[in-house]
Design an enzyme around this catalytic site. Structure first.
Site, short mmCIF file in Angstrom:
data_model
loop_
_atom_site.label_atom_id
_atom_site.label_comp_id
_atom_site.label_asym_id
_atom_site.label_seq_id
_atom_site.Cartn_x
_atom_site.Cartn_y
_atom_site.Cartn_z
N ILE A 1 0.83 -1.19 0.00
CA ILE A 1 0.00 0.00 0.00
C ILE A 1 0.87 1.25 0.00
O ILE A 1 2.00 1.24 0.50
CB ILE A 1 -0.96 0.02 1.22
CG1 ILE A 1 -1.97 1.15 1.12
CG2 ILE A 1 -0.16 0.12 2.52
CD1 ILE A 1 -2.90 1.05 -0.04
N GLY A 2 0.33 2.35 -0.56
CA GLY A 2 1.05 3.61 -0.59
C GLY A 2 1.09 4.19 -1.99
O GLY A 2 0.53 3.62 -2.94
N ILE B 1 3.61 4.53 -4.16
CA ILE B 1 4.33 3.75 -5.17
C ILE B 1 3.51 2.53 -5.61
O ILE B 1 3.34 2.32 -6.83
CB ILE B 1 5.72 3.34 -4.67
CG1 ILE B 1 6.62 4.59 -4.56
CG2 ILE B 1 6.36 2.31 -5.59
CD1 ILE B 1 7.99 4.32 -3.95
N GLU C 1 -1.12 -9.82 0.91
CA GLU C 1 -1.62 -9.71 2.28
C GLU C 1 -2.72 -8.65 2.38
O GLU C 1 -3.65 -8.79 3.15
CB GLU C 1 -0.49 -9.40 3.26
CG GLU C 1 0.17 -8.05 3.07
CD GLU C 1 1.42 -7.92 3.91
OE1 GLU C 1 1.45 -7.06 4.80
OE2 GLU C 1 2.38 -8.68 3.68
N GLY D 1 4.62 -8.31 6.00
CA GLY D 1 4.86 -9.53 5.23
C GLY D 1 5.96 -9.40 4.20
O GLY D 1 6.05 -10.23 3.29
#
Length: 433
Positions: free
Chosen positions: A218-219, A221, A240, A338
Protein backbone atom coordinates in the site's frame (compact mmCIF):
# COMPACT_ATOMS: atom_id res chain seq x y z
CA UNK A 1 -33.24 -27.72 16.94
CA UNK A 2 -31.09 -25.02 18.54
CA UNK A 3 -32.42 -21.53 17.95
CA UNK A 4 -29.40 -19.42 16.98
CA UNK A 5 -31.31 -16.20 17.59
CA UNK A 6 -31.80 -17.22 21.22
CA UNK A 7 -28.06 -17.85 21.52
CA UNK A 8 -27.37 -14.48 19.93
CA UNK A 9 -29.71 -12.68 22.30
CA UNK A 10 -28.12 -14.36 25.32
CA UNK A 11 -24.70 -12.97 24.31
CA UNK A 12 -25.91 -9.44 23.58
CA UNK A 13 -25.42 -6.57 26.00
CA UNK A 14 -24.60 -2.90 26.38
CA UNK A 15 -21.04 -1.63 25.99
CA UNK A 16 -20.55 -1.62 29.76
CA UNK A 17 -22.05 -5.09 30.16
CA UNK A 18 -19.89 -6.56 27.42
CA UNK A 19 -16.69 -4.99 28.73
CA UNK A 20 -17.43 -6.27 32.23
CA UNK A 21 -16.03 -9.70 31.33
CA UNK A 22 -12.53 -8.19 31.08
CA UNK A 23 -10.47 -8.64 34.23
CA UNK A 24 -7.23 -7.31 35.72
CA UNK A 25 -4.19 -8.82 34.02
CA UNK A 26 -5.97 -9.91 30.83
CA UNK A 27 -3.94 -9.95 27.61
CA UNK A 28 -6.24 -8.66 24.88
CA UNK A 29 -5.58 -9.10 21.17
CA UNK A 30 -7.25 -6.40 19.06
CA UNK A 31 -8.49 -6.87 15.50
CA UNK A 32 -6.51 -4.65 13.18
CA UNK A 33 -7.10 -2.08 10.47
CA UNK A 34 -10.75 -1.46 9.55
CA UNK A 35 -11.88 -4.25 11.90
CA UNK A 36 -10.86 -2.43 15.07
CA UNK A 37 -13.68 -2.45 17.65
CA UNK A 38 -13.83 1.34 17.87
CA UNK A 39 -16.77 1.64 20.25
CA UNK A 40 -15.44 -0.85 22.78
CA UNK A 41 -11.92 0.61 22.70
CA UNK A 42 -13.33 4.12 23.11
CA UNK A 43 -14.95 3.01 26.38
CA UNK A 44 -12.52 0.46 27.76
CA UNK A 45 -10.69 3.03 29.92
CA UNK A 46 -13.81 3.23 32.11
CA UNK A 47 -12.95 -0.20 33.50
CA UNK A 48 -10.31 1.44 35.67
CA UNK A 49 -13.07 3.03 37.73
CA UNK A 50 -14.28 -0.51 38.45
CA UNK A 51 -10.88 -1.64 39.72
CA UNK A 52 -9.55 -3.25 36.53
CA UNK A 53 -5.87 -2.58 35.87
CA UNK A 54 -2.70 -3.99 34.31
CA UNK A 55 -4.23 -4.80 30.91
CA UNK A 56 -1.91 -5.81 28.09
CA UNK A 57 -3.00 -5.16 24.52
CA UNK A 58 -1.63 -6.86 21.41
CA UNK A 59 -2.23 -5.05 18.12
CA UNK A 60 -1.29 -4.94 14.45
CA UNK A 61 -2.14 -2.14 12.02
CA UNK A 62 -4.52 -0.50 14.46
CA UNK A 63 -4.45 3.28 14.40
CA UNK A 64 -7.51 4.49 16.30
CA UNK A 65 -7.19 7.20 18.93
CA UNK A 66 -8.41 6.15 22.37
CA UNK A 67 -8.44 7.63 25.86
CA UNK A 68 -6.62 4.69 27.44
CA UNK A 69 -3.69 5.19 25.07
CA UNK A 70 -3.58 8.96 24.52
CA UNK A 71 -4.09 9.97 28.16
CA UNK A 72 -0.99 9.17 30.22
CA UNK A 73 -3.10 9.05 33.36
CA UNK A 74 -3.85 5.49 32.20
CA UNK A 75 -0.22 4.32 32.15
CA UNK A 76 -0.87 1.78 34.91
CA UNK A 77 -4.12 0.68 33.32
CA UNK A 78 -2.88 -0.52 29.91
CA UNK A 79 0.22 -1.12 27.79
CA UNK A 80 0.35 -2.04 24.09
CA UNK A 81 2.64 -4.47 22.27
CA UNK A 82 2.39 -4.22 18.50
CA UNK A 83 3.57 -6.06 15.39
CA UNK A 84 3.21 -2.91 13.25
CA UNK A 85 3.17 0.81 14.11
CA UNK A 86 0.96 3.49 12.65
CA UNK A 87 0.99 7.16 13.59
CA UNK A 88 -0.93 6.62 16.86
CA UNK A 89 1.52 4.04 18.17
CA UNK A 90 4.55 6.02 17.00
CA UNK A 91 3.33 8.81 19.25
CA UNK A 92 2.53 6.38 22.08
CA UNK A 93 6.02 4.90 21.82
CA UNK A 94 7.55 8.30 22.51
CA UNK A 95 5.50 8.38 25.72
CA UNK A 96 6.56 4.85 26.73
CA UNK A 97 3.05 3.47 26.26
CA UNK A 98 3.88 0.72 23.78
CA UNK A 99 6.62 -1.53 22.47
CA UNK A 100 7.32 -3.22 19.15
CA UNK A 101 7.48 -6.98 18.50
CA UNK A 102 9.87 -7.90 15.65
CA UNK A 103 8.13 -10.55 13.56
CA UNK A 104 7.18 -11.83 10.14
CA UNK A 105 3.46 -11.69 9.48
CA UNK A 106 2.98 -15.38 8.69
CA UNK A 107 4.12 -16.58 12.10
CA UNK A 108 3.76 -13.54 14.34
CA UNK A 109 0.91 -15.03 16.40
CA UNK A 110 2.55 -18.42 16.86
CA UNK A 111 5.89 -16.97 17.92
CA UNK A 112 4.27 -14.45 20.27
CA UNK A 113 3.00 -17.44 22.24
CA UNK A 114 6.51 -18.02 23.56
CA UNK A 115 6.07 -15.07 25.96
CA UNK A 116 2.41 -15.43 26.81
CA UNK A 117 -0.79 -16.15 24.93
CA UNK A 118 -3.63 -13.60 24.81
CA UNK A 119 -6.75 -14.77 26.60
CA UNK A 120 -9.22 -12.21 25.14
CA UNK A 121 -10.02 -11.35 21.51
CA UNK A 122 -11.65 -7.97 20.84
CA UNK A 123 -12.87 -7.28 17.32
CA UNK A 124 -15.71 -6.47 14.93
CA UNK A 125 -17.92 -8.72 12.86
CA UNK A 126 -20.84 -8.69 10.44
CA UNK A 127 -24.43 -9.30 11.55
CA UNK A 128 -25.36 -12.95 12.06
CA UNK A 129 -26.70 -14.97 9.13
CA UNK A 130 -29.55 -17.47 9.35
CA UNK A 131 -27.12 -20.27 10.16
CA UNK A 132 -25.72 -18.49 13.20
CA UNK A 133 -22.44 -17.28 11.69
CA UNK A 134 -20.85 -13.84 11.83
CA UNK A 135 -17.77 -12.92 9.78
CA UNK A 136 -14.56 -11.12 10.62
CA UNK A 137 -14.97 -9.26 7.31
CA UNK A 138 -11.98 -7.05 6.51
CA UNK A 139 -9.25 -8.67 8.60
CA UNK A 140 -7.92 -12.18 8.99
CA UNK A 141 -4.26 -11.46 9.70
CA UNK A 142 -4.31 -13.34 12.99
CA UNK A 143 -7.99 -13.15 13.86
CA UNK A 144 -9.09 -16.76 13.32
CA UNK A 145 -5.87 -18.01 14.90
CA UNK A 146 -6.55 -16.17 18.14
CA UNK A 147 -10.27 -16.90 18.10
CA UNK A 148 -9.33 -20.57 18.38
CA UNK A 149 -6.91 -20.04 21.28
CA UNK A 150 -8.36 -17.34 23.57
CA UNK A 151 -10.80 -17.88 26.43
CA UNK A 152 -13.12 -14.95 25.63
CA UNK A 153 -14.23 -13.56 22.26
CA UNK A 154 -15.88 -10.13 22.42
CA UNK A 155 -17.32 -8.64 19.21
CA UNK A 156 -18.95 -5.48 17.96
CA UNK A 157 -21.63 -6.44 15.46
CA UNK A 158 -21.52 -3.75 12.78
CA UNK A 159 -23.84 -3.69 9.72
CA UNK A 160 -21.40 -1.42 7.87
CA UNK A 161 -18.89 -4.26 7.48
CA UNK A 162 -19.02 -6.18 4.18
CA UNK A 163 -19.54 -9.94 4.19
CA UNK A 164 -16.22 -11.15 2.79
CA UNK A 165 -15.83 -14.74 1.60
CA UNK A 166 -13.05 -17.03 2.79
CA UNK A 167 -12.03 -18.34 6.20
CA UNK A 168 -13.82 -15.51 7.98
CA UNK A 169 -16.81 -17.13 9.69
CA UNK A 170 -17.33 -17.87 13.39
CA UNK A 171 -20.44 -19.36 14.94
CA UNK A 172 -22.27 -17.28 17.51
CA UNK A 173 -22.04 -20.14 20.02
CA UNK A 174 -18.26 -19.63 20.16
CA UNK A 175 -18.57 -15.92 21.01
CA UNK A 176 -18.57 -14.79 24.65
CA UNK A 177 -20.28 -11.39 24.36
CA UNK A 178 -21.50 -9.06 21.62
CA UNK A 179 -22.60 -5.45 21.40
CA UNK A 180 -24.49 -4.04 18.43
CA UNK A 181 -23.05 -0.84 16.97
CA UNK A 182 -23.45 1.22 13.81
CA UNK A 183 -19.94 2.62 13.55
CA UNK A 184 -18.67 4.00 10.22
CA UNK A 185 -15.85 1.92 8.76
CA UNK A 186 -12.59 3.85 8.31
CA UNK A 187 -11.63 4.48 4.72
CA UNK A 188 -8.36 5.21 2.99
CA UNK A 189 -8.54 8.10 0.50
CA UNK A 190 -7.51 7.53 -3.09
CA UNK A 191 -3.89 8.63 -3.24
CA UNK A 192 -2.60 11.32 -5.58
CA UNK A 193 0.35 10.02 -7.57
CA UNK A 194 3.46 12.16 -7.95
CA UNK A 195 5.58 12.19 -11.10
CA UNK A 196 8.36 10.41 -9.23
CA UNK A 197 5.97 7.65 -8.14
CA UNK A 198 4.59 7.42 -11.65
CA UNK A 199 8.11 6.88 -13.03
CA UNK A 200 8.82 4.18 -10.45
CA UNK A 201 5.53 2.48 -11.30
CA UNK A 202 6.39 2.41 -14.99
CA UNK A 203 9.84 0.97 -14.28
CA UNK A 204 8.32 -1.81 -12.18
CA UNK A 205 5.65 -2.51 -14.80
CA UNK A 206 8.43 -3.34 -17.26
CA UNK A 207 9.34 -6.28 -14.99
CA UNK A 208 5.80 -7.70 -14.95
CA UNK A 209 4.63 -10.17 -17.59
CA UNK A 210 1.13 -11.12 -18.69
CA UNK A 211 -0.10 -13.98 -16.51
CA UNK A 212 2.02 -13.12 -13.47
CA UNK A 213 0.59 -13.32 -9.96
CA UNK A 214 1.49 -10.27 -7.90
CA UNK A 215 1.67 -9.11 -4.31
CA UNK A 216 1.30 -5.36 -4.04
CA UNK A 217 1.64 -3.28 -0.87
CA UNK A 218 0.00 0.00 0.00
CA UNK A 219 1.05 3.61 -0.59
CA UNK A 220 1.82 6.00 -3.41
CA UNK A 221 4.33 3.75 -5.17
CA UNK A 222 2.16 0.59 -5.16
CA UNK A 223 -0.79 2.65 -6.38
CA UNK A 224 1.39 4.00 -9.21
CA UNK A 225 2.40 0.42 -10.02
CA UNK A 226 -1.27 -0.56 -10.29
CA UNK A 227 -1.95 2.27 -12.73
CA UNK A 228 1.14 1.37 -14.77
CA UNK A 229 -0.07 -2.23 -15.15
CA UNK A 230 -3.25 -1.20 -16.99
CA UNK A 231 -2.07 -2.69 -20.30
CA UNK A 232 -1.18 -6.11 -18.85
CA UNK A 233 -3.33 -9.22 -19.23
CA UNK A 234 -4.44 -12.11 -17.04
CA UNK A 235 -2.72 -11.03 -13.83
CA UNK A 236 -3.45 -12.80 -10.55
CA UNK A 237 -3.48 -11.56 -6.96
CA UNK A 238 -2.03 -13.28 -3.89
CA UNK A 239 -1.38 -10.50 -1.40
CA UNK A 240 -1.62 -9.71 2.28
CA UNK A 241 -3.59 -6.49 1.66
CA UNK A 242 -6.44 -5.89 -0.78
CA UNK A 243 -6.73 -2.18 -1.53
CA UNK A 244 -8.02 0.24 -4.15
CA UNK A 245 -5.05 -0.29 -6.45
CA UNK A 246 -6.06 -3.93 -6.74
CA UNK A 247 -9.70 -2.97 -7.24
CA UNK A 248 -8.58 -0.71 -10.12
CA UNK A 249 -6.82 -3.64 -11.82
CA UNK A 250 -9.83 -5.93 -11.36
CA UNK A 251 -12.26 -3.36 -12.76
CA UNK A 252 -9.91 -2.75 -15.71
CA UNK A 253 -9.98 -6.47 -16.49
CA UNK A 254 -6.22 -6.69 -15.97
CA UNK A 255 -6.66 -9.04 -12.99
CA UNK A 256 -8.80 -12.11 -13.63
CA UNK A 257 -6.70 -14.74 -11.81
CA UNK A 258 -7.09 -17.09 -14.77
CA UNK A 259 -3.41 -18.08 -14.96
CA UNK A 260 -2.82 -18.72 -11.27
CA UNK A 261 -1.50 -22.11 -10.23
CA UNK A 262 -2.93 -21.76 -6.70
CA UNK A 263 -6.56 -20.68 -6.07
CA UNK A 264 -7.21 -20.12 -9.77
CA UNK A 265 -9.94 -17.58 -10.36
CA UNK A 266 -9.68 -16.11 -6.86
CA UNK A 267 -8.19 -12.90 -5.49
CA UNK A 268 -6.48 -14.02 -2.28
CA UNK A 269 -5.73 -11.68 0.62
CA UNK A 270 -5.36 -11.51 4.40
CA UNK A 271 -7.00 -8.13 5.05
CA UNK A 272 -8.50 -5.19 3.19
CA UNK A 273 -8.40 -1.43 3.64
CA UNK A 274 -9.55 1.23 1.22
CA UNK A 275 -12.61 3.13 0.08
CA UNK A 276 -16.30 2.38 0.53
CA UNK A 277 -16.27 1.39 -3.14
CA UNK A 278 -13.75 -1.33 -2.31
CA UNK A 279 -15.81 -2.58 0.64
CA UNK A 280 -18.92 -2.74 -1.52
CA UNK A 281 -17.00 -4.70 -4.16
CA UNK A 282 -15.83 -7.22 -1.57
CA UNK A 283 -19.32 -7.75 -0.13
CA UNK A 284 -20.54 -11.30 -0.88
CA UNK A 285 -18.14 -11.50 -3.84
CA UNK A 286 -17.35 -15.16 -4.59
CA UNK A 287 -14.15 -14.22 -6.45
CA UNK A 288 -12.57 -13.05 -3.16
CA UNK A 289 -10.86 -15.32 -0.64
CA UNK A 290 -9.94 -13.67 2.65
CA UNK A 291 -7.73 -16.30 4.27
CA UNK A 292 -5.60 -16.46 7.40
CA UNK A 293 -2.39 -14.50 7.48
CA UNK A 294 -0.44 -17.58 8.56
CA UNK A 295 -1.55 -19.20 5.29
CA UNK A 296 -1.60 -16.29 2.84
CA UNK A 297 1.86 -15.12 3.91
CA UNK A 298 3.48 -18.51 4.39
CA UNK A 299 6.46 -18.42 2.00
CA UNK A 300 5.87 -22.09 1.14
CA UNK A 301 2.30 -21.27 0.07
CA UNK A 302 3.35 -18.16 -1.84
CA UNK A 303 5.97 -20.17 -3.73
CA UNK A 304 3.23 -22.43 -5.10
CA UNK A 305 2.15 -19.57 -7.34
CA UNK A 306 4.15 -19.84 -10.57
CA UNK A 307 5.34 -16.45 -11.87
CA UNK A 308 4.90 -14.89 -8.42
CA UNK A 309 6.11 -11.30 -8.10
CA UNK A 310 6.57 -9.63 -4.73
CA UNK A 311 6.49 -5.81 -4.95
CA UNK A 312 7.42 -3.97 -1.76
CA UNK A 313 8.75 -0.56 -0.77
CA UNK A 314 11.63 0.56 1.42
CA UNK A 315 12.85 3.58 3.36
CA UNK A 316 16.51 3.04 2.44
CA UNK A 317 18.90 0.50 0.93
CA UNK A 318 22.66 0.15 1.09
CA UNK A 319 25.04 -0.47 -1.79
CA UNK A 320 25.11 -4.22 -1.16
CA UNK A 321 21.30 -4.53 -1.44
CA UNK A 322 20.29 -4.64 2.22
CA UNK A 323 16.78 -3.24 2.67
CA UNK A 324 15.52 -1.18 5.63
CA UNK A 325 11.76 -0.72 5.39
CA UNK A 326 10.53 -0.23 8.95
CA UNK A 327 12.95 1.96 10.91
CA UNK A 328 14.55 5.36 10.50
CA UNK A 329 17.81 4.71 12.26
CA UNK A 330 16.80 3.40 15.68
CA UNK A 331 13.25 4.79 15.49
CA UNK A 332 10.61 2.17 14.77
CA UNK A 333 8.40 3.63 12.04
CA UNK A 334 6.17 0.74 10.92
CA UNK A 335 6.99 -2.98 10.92
CA UNK A 336 8.26 -5.89 8.86
CA UNK A 337 4.72 -6.92 7.95
CA UNK A 338 4.86 -9.53 5.23
CA UNK A 339 7.80 -8.13 3.27
CA UNK A 340 10.16 -10.96 4.09
CA UNK A 341 7.37 -13.55 3.70
CA UNK A 342 6.44 -12.47 0.20
CA UNK A 343 10.02 -11.96 -0.97
CA UNK A 344 11.12 -15.41 0.19
CA UNK A 345 8.02 -16.96 -1.35
CA UNK A 346 8.54 -15.18 -4.66
CA UNK A 347 12.18 -16.13 -5.13
CA UNK A 348 11.29 -19.79 -4.56
CA UNK A 349 8.40 -19.73 -7.03
CA UNK A 350 8.86 -20.90 -10.60
CA UNK A 351 9.93 -17.77 -12.50
CA UNK A 352 9.28 -15.67 -9.38
CA UNK A 353 10.75 -12.22 -8.67
CA UNK A 354 11.33 -10.07 -5.58
CA UNK A 355 11.19 -6.32 -6.25
CA UNK A 356 11.94 -3.44 -3.88
CA UNK A 357 10.95 0.12 -4.84
CA UNK A 358 11.81 3.46 -3.28
CA UNK A 359 12.18 7.10 -4.20
CA UNK A 360 15.81 8.10 -4.71
CA UNK A 361 15.64 10.87 -2.10
CA UNK A 362 13.72 11.95 0.98
CA UNK A 363 13.32 15.18 2.97
CA UNK A 364 12.57 17.23 -0.17
CA UNK A 365 15.54 15.85 -2.05
CA UNK A 366 18.15 16.57 0.62
CA UNK A 367 18.87 12.97 1.66
CA UNK A 368 19.68 10.00 -0.55
CA UNK A 369 17.77 6.80 0.21
CA UNK A 370 20.58 4.80 -1.37
CA UNK A 371 23.64 4.91 0.85
CA UNK A 372 26.93 3.14 1.24
CA UNK A 373 25.73 1.86 4.63
CA UNK A 374 22.36 1.87 6.30
CA UNK A 375 21.83 4.55 8.94
CA UNK A 376 23.16 3.58 12.34
CA UNK A 377 20.69 1.34 14.18
CA UNK A 378 18.53 0.56 11.16
CA UNK A 379 16.74 -2.79 11.18
CA UNK A 380 17.41 -4.90 8.08
CA UNK A 381 13.89 -5.85 7.03
CA UNK A 382 14.95 -7.78 3.96
CA UNK A 383 18.22 -9.60 3.51
CA UNK A 384 20.23 -8.69 0.43
CA UNK A 385 20.06 -12.41 -0.42
CA UNK A 386 16.38 -12.28 -1.36
CA UNK A 387 16.19 -9.15 -3.53
CA UNK A 388 16.09 -9.51 -7.31
CA UNK A 389 15.55 -5.89 -8.36
CA UNK A 390 15.72 -2.49 -6.68
CA UNK A 391 13.85 0.26 -8.50
CA UNK A 392 13.81 4.07 -8.27
CA UNK A 393 12.52 6.73 -10.63
CA UNK A 394 15.95 6.61 -12.32
CA UNK A 395 15.86 2.96 -13.31
CA UNK A 396 16.21 -0.68 -12.31
CA UNK A 397 19.19 -2.18 -10.48
CA UNK A 398 19.41 -5.98 -10.87
CA UNK A 399 20.52 -7.83 -7.73
CA UNK A 400 19.97 -11.52 -8.45
CA UNK A 401 23.26 -13.31 -8.98
CA UNK A 402 25.23 -10.05 -8.95
CA UNK A 403 28.44 -9.49 -7.02
CA UNK A 404 28.77 -6.68 -4.50
CA UNK A 405 30.73 -4.69 -7.06
CA UNK A 406 28.02 -5.13 -9.68
CA UNK A 407 25.28 -4.30 -7.17
CA UNK A 408 27.00 -1.14 -6.00
CA UNK A 409 27.52 0.07 -9.56
CA UNK A 410 23.89 -0.60 -10.48
CA UNK A 411 22.55 1.10 -7.35
CA UNK A 412 24.71 4.18 -7.84
CA UNK A 413 23.33 4.42 -11.38
CA UNK A 414 19.74 4.61 -10.11
CA UNK A 415 20.51 6.97 -7.22
CA UNK A 416 19.69 10.65 -7.61
CA UNK A 417 22.36 12.18 -9.91
CA UNK A 418 23.49 14.71 -7.31
CA UNK A 419 24.52 11.92 -4.91
CA UNK A 420 26.19 9.53 -7.34
CA UNK A 421 29.73 10.87 -7.13
CA UNK A 422 29.55 10.98 -3.34
CA UNK A 423 28.38 7.35 -3.32
CA UNK A 424 31.25 6.30 -5.55
CA UNK A 425 33.74 7.95 -3.20
CA UNK A 426 32.16 6.34 -0.13
CA UNK A 427 32.07 2.93 -1.78
CA UNK A 428 35.78 3.20 -2.58
CA UNK A 429 36.62 4.40 0.94
CA UNK A 430 34.66 1.55 2.55
CA UNK A 431 36.05 -1.05 0.16
CA UNK A 432 32.61 -1.93 -1.20
CA UNK A 433 33.58 -3.87 -4.26
Amino acid sequence: MVNVQDIYNSKKGSVDEVLSVIETGDMIVIAGSANEPFTLLSNIHKLRDKGVTNLRFLSCLGDGKYEYLENDDYKDFAFVDSFFYGSTLRDAFKRERCSFIPSNLHDCARRKGATGQPNVYLGSATPMDKHGYVRTSLSNLYDKYYMETVDKIILEINPNLPVVEGDTEIHISQVSRIVEVNTPIPEMPILEISEVERAIGENIASLINDGDTIQLGIGGIPTAVAYALSDKKDLGIHTEMIHNGILYLIEKGVVNNSKKTLHKGKTVGGFAFGSRELYDFLDRNPSILMLRGDYVNDPYVIAQNDNMVSINTALQVDLTGQVASETIGTMQYSGSGGQSDTAYGAIHAKNGRSIIALKSTTKKGTISTINACLALGSAVTLSRNVVDYIVTEYGIAPMRGCSIKERAESLINIAHPKFREQLREEAKKLNIR
